[in-house]
Write an enzyme that holds these catalytic residues in place. Structure first.
Site, mmCIF file in Angstrom:
data_model
loop_
_atom_site.group_PDB
_atom_site.id
_atom_site.type_symbol
_atom_site.label_atom_id
_atom_site.label_comp_id
_atom_site.label_asym_id
_atom_site.label_seq_id
_atom_site.Cartn_x
_atom_site.Cartn_y
_atom_site.Cartn_z
ATOM 1 N N CYS A 1 6.163 -40.438 -14.496
ATOM 2 C CA CYS A 1 4.675 -40.897 -14.972
ATOM 3 C C CYS A 1 3.824 -40.977 -13.486
ATOM 4 O O CYS A 1 2.961 -41.449 -13.411
ATOM 5 C CB CYS A 1 4.468 -42.237 -15.797
ATOM 6 S SG CYS A 1 5.147 -43.522 -15.021
ATOM 7 N N ARG B 1 -3.694 -1.382 -6.525
ATOM 8 C CA ARG B 1 -2.758 -2.673 -6.425
ATOM 9 C C ARG B 1 -3.375 -3.505 -7.642
ATOM 10 O O ARG B 1 -4.701 -3.313 -8.073
ATOM 11 C CB ARG B 1 -3.075 -3.168 -5.004
ATOM 12 C CG ARG B 1 -4.338 -3.488 -4.737
ATOM 13 C CD ARG B 1 -4.613 -4.367 -3.431
ATOM 14 N NE ARG B 1 -6.208 -4.301 -3.176
ATOM 15 C CZ ARG B 1 -6.739 -4.501 -2.071
ATOM 16 N NH1 ARG B 1 -5.977 -4.116 -0.833
ATOM 17 N NH2 ARG B 1 -8.039 -4.459 -1.841
ATOM 18 N N SER C 1 11.256 -44.000 -17.066
ATOM 19 C CA SER C 1 10.232 -43.428 -16.655
ATOM 20 C C SER C 1 10.035 -43.473 -15.249
ATOM 21 O O SER C 1 10.076 -44.729 -14.799
ATOM 22 C CB SER C 1 8.887 -43.914 -17.374
ATOM 23 O OG SER C 1 7.785 -43.016 -16.904
ATOM 24 N N LYS D 1 0.982 -1.166 -0.040
ATOM 25 C CA LYS D 1 -0.038 0.067 -0.001
ATOM 26 C C LYS D 1 0.939 1.311 -0.029
ATOM 27 O O LYS D 1 0.519 2.130 -0.801
ATOM 28 C CB LYS D 1 -0.982 -0.146 1.214
ATOM 29 C CG LYS D 1 -2.192 0.827 1.141
ATOM 30 C CD LYS D 1 -2.996 0.823 2.246
ATOM 31 C CE LYS D 1 -3.786 -0.572 2.396
ATOM 32 N NZ LYS D 1 -4.393 -0.935 3.652
HETATM 33 P P1 ADP Z 1 -7.801 -2.216 3.402
HETATM 34 O O1 ADP Z 1 -6.418 -2.542 3.338
HETATM 35 O O2 ADP Z 1 -8.607 -3.157 4.340
HETATM 36 O O3 ADP Z 1 -8.429 -1.798 1.954
HETATM 37 P P2 ADP Z 1 -7.323 0.562 3.868
HETATM 38 O O4 ADP Z 1 -6.214 1.033 4.654
HETATM 39 O O5 ADP Z 1 -7.258 0.501 2.421
HETATM 40 O O6 ADP Z 1 -7.824 -0.839 4.247
HETATM 41 O O7 ADP Z 1 -8.655 1.514 4.555
HETATM 42 C C1 ADP Z 1 -9.941 0.955 4.386
HETATM 43 C C2 ADP Z 1 -10.664 2.041 4.034
HETATM 44 O O8 ADP Z 1 -10.433 3.401 4.327
HETATM 45 C C3 ADP Z 1 -10.666 2.224 2.318
HETATM 46 O O9 ADP Z 1 -11.773 2.238 1.957
HETATM 47 C C4 ADP Z 1 -9.879 3.265 2.400
HETATM 48 O O10 ADP Z 1 -10.077 3.924 0.940
HETATM 49 C C5 ADP Z 1 -10.466 4.481 3.279
HETATM 50 N N1 ADP Z 1 -9.247 5.251 3.732
HETATM 51 C C6 ADP Z 1 -8.047 4.928 4.044
HETATM 52 N N2 ADP Z 1 -7.326 6.048 4.303
HETATM 53 C C7 ADP Z 1 -8.176 7.237 4.018
HETATM 54 C C8 ADP Z 1 -8.001 8.654 3.963
HETATM 55 N N3 ADP Z 1 -6.801 9.148 4.243
HETATM 56 N N4 ADP Z 1 -8.895 9.337 3.803
HETATM 57 C C9 ADP Z 1 -10.205 8.855 3.254
HETATM 58 N N5 ADP Z 1 -10.460 7.404 3.342
HETATM 59 C C10 ADP Z 1 -9.362 6.579 3.611
HETATM 60 MG MG MG Z 2 -8.084 -0.615 1.052
#
Ligand code: ADP
Ligand code: MG
Ligand code: MG
Length: 900
Positions: A854, A359, A787, A33
């Site tokens: 085999c 991702r 084999s 991430k």
């Molecule tokens: P996961 O790994 O379970 O997807 P995330 O870290 O991506 O968890 O976060 C969970 C939710 O919170 C996601 O929908 C993400 O988009 C939202 N989110 C995370 N950080 C922020 C932020 N800074 N502002 C707004 N929404 C956020």
């Molecule tokens: Mg997420």
């Protein structure tokens, strides 16, 4: 004293701030991430500023007994100031507070496994600052209650059910359905109830100190690396425990700021089908996980998807064409950069788009094939990369049945086609019950209102998953697609009573154990067991397989005993037959009597008379096989199993067989006793029978040669049979039987006035054979091919019976002695060494010695990689494993070349 300041290690990496320290290549340090947030910032996409605390900190945290390094504090403080300055706020400031999310992010994506906290930095005072700044009380209190709830659940360990109960009760009392109906004052009231419940549960008030909140959250994320859910996920996906997670702290953007705000998830291609179209959902005035939690029904991103689903809720495309266009441009940029389908999270705050995650997305096999082939055709990736993109073992799914369109169907209801494929099973309502049933070998459909990470083990055990709530990106849908389990989600007509273990659909009442069929490709839920249809190899699947064939060095043959197996193996692209067992040819009803006569005969003359009756039948079988394979190589193994397998053992059967054979019951019983063994696996079988009764080999060789001549004439494709002698350990055994075969060949050649092209080789299935491989292969007259029979070679190398070893294997797996079942994936260091020795010694005396394997291992991905590296010529597996073997063989070759 003058000591130079020792500089502390660097723990913190900024993104989207004045600078971005990371990039997509830094996943090991920053987690997936964090690395991708940095990469998006590098691409100039709108990413809220933040910083990543590296996976090194996770390692340090656990090494110090769950303690964070001291030098982390100043680095975090400095980074917080930086992002606060950029967004014009200050962390903990009562007038203008910086709010952040604290997000986990491991190297490999572990969706839903680790916990994220949003809106951190709010307390009773800062929330008033947020009210003033936003001018929106409802938004501010909604954010605060979300924070309290998440923080209490994740950091303070207060059961989230407590908060759900409070909210549900409030809504019920006030006749409200949706969270969006609650006013600012309602939320304020809820907040007070939440805080009271927390104080009650943990005997101290909810922390008001924003610093304490932040460090609590950071520690909790690192701590969650070792929670049960995360461990299970890692175990199921083979992710090492010592990788650790990173923590991302990021300035909040708000999708819950009213009607011009929203939050959404999207895939750059359809993760179910692979079609190149934008696929995703969003919710107006919502935050974070609301979309995937199945709380409200999300809206579609595109008009096309909305129309197809028949939804009256406007799409994002129609609602805000400008933002939609911006999003489409972002998708293009990301696909070009990552060269793969992306799974994206975004938020729109007051009309402005923010990117929160990207991702490579999980996808069904169907989608994986289509995306790989189309991306290669688009020129985005090479064909070699395309071949590397599909998980070979997954192809197995394509060899599973789908619902026969002509079958009779009683459709109970429809849900969303969340993960394709059809499944039949007994209904269960709890993950534990799914596991228990699986242990008993019963197929089940796991039926839930919605699923959560706690259900993963049950989803794994189930043949299919059915949920009443949740969209195409709900937990159930995402996880099922990842696992390749058929899934129907959001079947809202289901009335599930999990406690009573009943399911009502319309007027139909079903209970636990009743059988249903689900079709994850159409969303149908059907009553009872519906007829299924076998799959074929076509379309993208066929294309990718043809590319795989270009890249593999290893030949892929089939183990096929019958013309039907042979046909199937041609459909699945076999290069030949690597193992044709001949015993079934003796077992069929019309021949078993002749076989028994042969076994009970007093003398050679009697045996020959019986064999003469078997000869034409066996010749006919071979002829058909040769015709089907039309010139492709076929390895035929001479009779292998112990003779007593052909005789009756039961009293009543003894009588009727004795009668048919025209001998006394006593005599038959005596013969059965004579042939019975304490350890048949190590007994009178394989070439040992042929050494004792060479006339059996004579008959089999004649059947093979005469069939080869006849089939060659018929098809015009010359047949070159490979005759394989089983269970050889001494050169002398091989010589005796090879002489018999060659003698018959000369006779047949003289009788037909032709010259036969054939080879004689041996199975290598006992350690002594592998060790004496040079002796056995030496010279013109030595074995022309080997084999490896790795089933028996594993049994005899390990001294462990495949048929009785189950409990031992289980004990050994839980004791940590074994990682893998050695009968499924080859024991590389032990049995594998025998394969290497046999190969090396055989080729030392005969450099062009043809070598295959085999055993069951020929269909196992990891084993195939080993066989490729060991320099074997081919693997021979069950016809239904052929596609897996072809792809795995190509991937082994490409990996050697450094692709992927
Ligand atoms: P996961 O790994 O379970 O997807 P995330 O870290 O991506 O968890 O976060 C969970 C939710 O919170 C996601 O929908 C993400 O988009 C939202 N989110 C995370 N950080 C922020 C932020 N800074 N502002 C707004 N929404 C956020
Ligand atoms: Mg997420
Ligand atoms: Mg064997």
């Amino acid at each position: 004293m003058n000591t130079a300041p020792t500089s502390a290690p660097r723990w913190v990496y900024l993104f989207g701030a004045d600078r971005t320290d990371g990039d997509a290549g830094m996943k090991t340090l920053l987690g997936g991430k964090g690395a991708n947030l940095a990469e998006m910032a590098n691409l100039g996409l709108p990413v809220p500023p933040g910083f990543t605390i590296s996976t090194d900190v996770c390692t340090a945290y656990y090494e110090a007994g769950r303690k964070l390094p001291e030098s982390l504090t100043p680095q975090v403080d400095e980074a917080l100031e930086t992002i606060g300055r950029i967004v014009g706020t200050k962390f903990g400031d009562t007038d203008n507070p910086l709010l952040v999310s604290v997000r986990s992010g491991a190297r490999a994506s572990m969706p839903g496994m680790m916990d994220t906290i949003l809106n951190l930095g709010l307390n009773d005072e800062t929330v008033e600052g947020l009210v003033r700044r936003s001018g929106d009380r409802r938004f501010a209190y909604d954010s605060y209650r979300r924070f309290i709830q998440m923080y209490a659940d994740i950091v303070l360990g207060v059961d989230h059910g407590v908060f759900e109960d409070i909210l549900e009760t409030f809504k019920n009392l006030n006749s409200m359905q949706l969270d969006t109906e609650l006013t600012a004052d309602d939320w304020l009231e809820i907040i007070e109830s939440y805080k009271a419940a927390i104080a009650d549960a943990i005997d101290r008030p909810f922390p008001q100190d924003t610093g304490e909140q932040l460090w609590g959250a950071i520690s909790a994320v690192f701590g969650s690396w070792q929670n049960a859910r995360a461990k299970t996920y890692r175990f199921l996906h083979g992710i090492p425990d010592d990788w650790g997670t990173a923590v991302n702290v990021q300035a909040m953007v708000f999708g819950n700021m009213g009607e011009t705000s929203a939050t959404g998830v999207a895939f750059t291609r359809n993760p179910s089908t692979g079609v190149k179209e934008i696929f995703g959902e969003f919710l107006v005035n919502a935050q974070g996980e609301d979309v995937v939690a199945g709380i409200r029904t999300p809206q579609h991103l595109t008009e096309a998807a909305r129309i197809e689903a028949g939804s009256s809720q406007p799409s994002l495309e129609a609602l805000t064409p400008g933002t939609f266009a911006e999003l489409v441009a972002v998708f293009d940029k990301l696909e070009t950069r990552y060269r793969d389908m992306q799974d994206i999270e975004f938020t729109i705050q007051d009309g402005k788009l923010w990117m929160l995650q990207t991702r490579s997305g999980k996808r069904t096999l169907e989608a994986a094939l289509r995306i790989a082939v189309e991306m290669a055709e688009e020129g985005l990736i090479s064909r070699e990369e395309a071949v590397m993109r599909v998980n070979a073992a997954d192809l197995d799914q394509l060899l599973h049945p789908t619902i026969d369109p002509d079958s009779e169907k009683n459709v109970l209801t429809n849900g969303l086609p969340a993960s394709p494929g059809a499944a039949v099973g007994e209904i269960v309502f709890h993950a534990e019950d799914a596991e228990a049933a699986k242990a008993k070998g019963i197929d089940v459909i796991l039926v839930r209102v919605e699923t959560s990470p706690e259900d993963i083990h049950g989803m794994h055990a189930a043949a299919g998953i059915l949920t009443a709530r949740g969209g195409m990106t709900s937990h159930a849908a995402v996880v099922a697609r990842g696992m390749g389990r058929p899934c129907v989600s959001g079947a809202s007509a289901l009335q599930i009573d999990a406690r009573a273990r009943t399911l009502k659909i319309g007027s139909t009442l079903l209970k636990e154990g009743d059988v249903i069929t689900i079709d994850g490709s159409t969303g149908q839920v059907l009553h009872g067991r519906v007829k299924m249809r076998q799959p074929e190899m076509s379309g993208n699947f066929g294309t990718l397989m043809s590319w795989a064939d270009e890249f593999r060095r290893l030949g892929v043959r089939a183990n096929a005993d019958t013309p039907r197996d042979a046909e199937q193996s041609r459909i699945f692209g076999a290069d030949g037959i690597g193992l044709c067992r001949t015993e079934h040819m003796f077992f069929e009803a019309d021949r078993i009597l002749a076989m028994r006569e042969m076994i009970c005969a007093e003398d050679e003359e009697g045996r020959r008379a019986a064999l003469d009756r078997i000869l034409p039948m066996q010749r006919g079988d071979f002829e058909q096989l040769f015709e089907t394979m039309a010139g492709l190589p076929i390895t035929i193994r001479l009779l292998d199993p112990p003779l007593h397998e052909f005789l009756p053992h039961e009293g009543s059967e003894l009588t009727s067989v004795a009668e048919a054979l025209d001998i006394s019951v006593e005599k038959l019983r005596a013969r059965v006793r004579e042939l019975s063994e304490f350890n048949p696996m190590l007994g009178f079988r394989g070439c040992r029978i042929a050494i004792r009764y060479p006339e059996i080999t004579e008959m089999q060789a004649r059947a093979v040669f005469e069939a080869a001549i006849a089939a060659g004439k018929k098809t015009g494709a010359p047949v070159k049979p490979e005759i394989m002698i089983p269970l050889v350990i001494y050169r002398r055994e091989f010589d005796i039987l090879a002489d018999v075969i060659r003698g018959i060949a000369r006779e047949v050649e003289a009788e037909h006035g032709v010259s036969l092209d054939y080879e004689i080789g041996t199975m290598v299935e006992l350690p002594r054979c592998a060790l004496k491989a040079d002796e056995i292969a030496a010279g013109e007259e030595g074995a022309a091919f080997f084999s490896f029979g790795t089933n028996d070679l594993t049994q005899t190398c390990l001294g462990l019976s495949r048929d009785d070893g189950g409990p031992i294997l289980q004990t050994y797996t839980s004791a940590g002695i074994l990682e893998m079942d050695p009968f499924v994936s080859i024991d590389v260091s032990g049995v594998g060494e025998l394969v290497q020795i046999g190969t090396e010694r055989g080729r030392r005396v005969k450099p062009d010695l043809k070598i295959g394997i085999c055993g069951e291992h020929a269909g196992d991905e990891a084993s195939i990689r080993f066989f490729h590296e060991a320099g074997l010529d081919y693997v021979s597996c069950s016809p239904y494993r052929l596609p897996v073997a072809r792809l795995a063989a190509a991937q082994a070759a490409l990996r050697e070349k450094g692709v992927g």
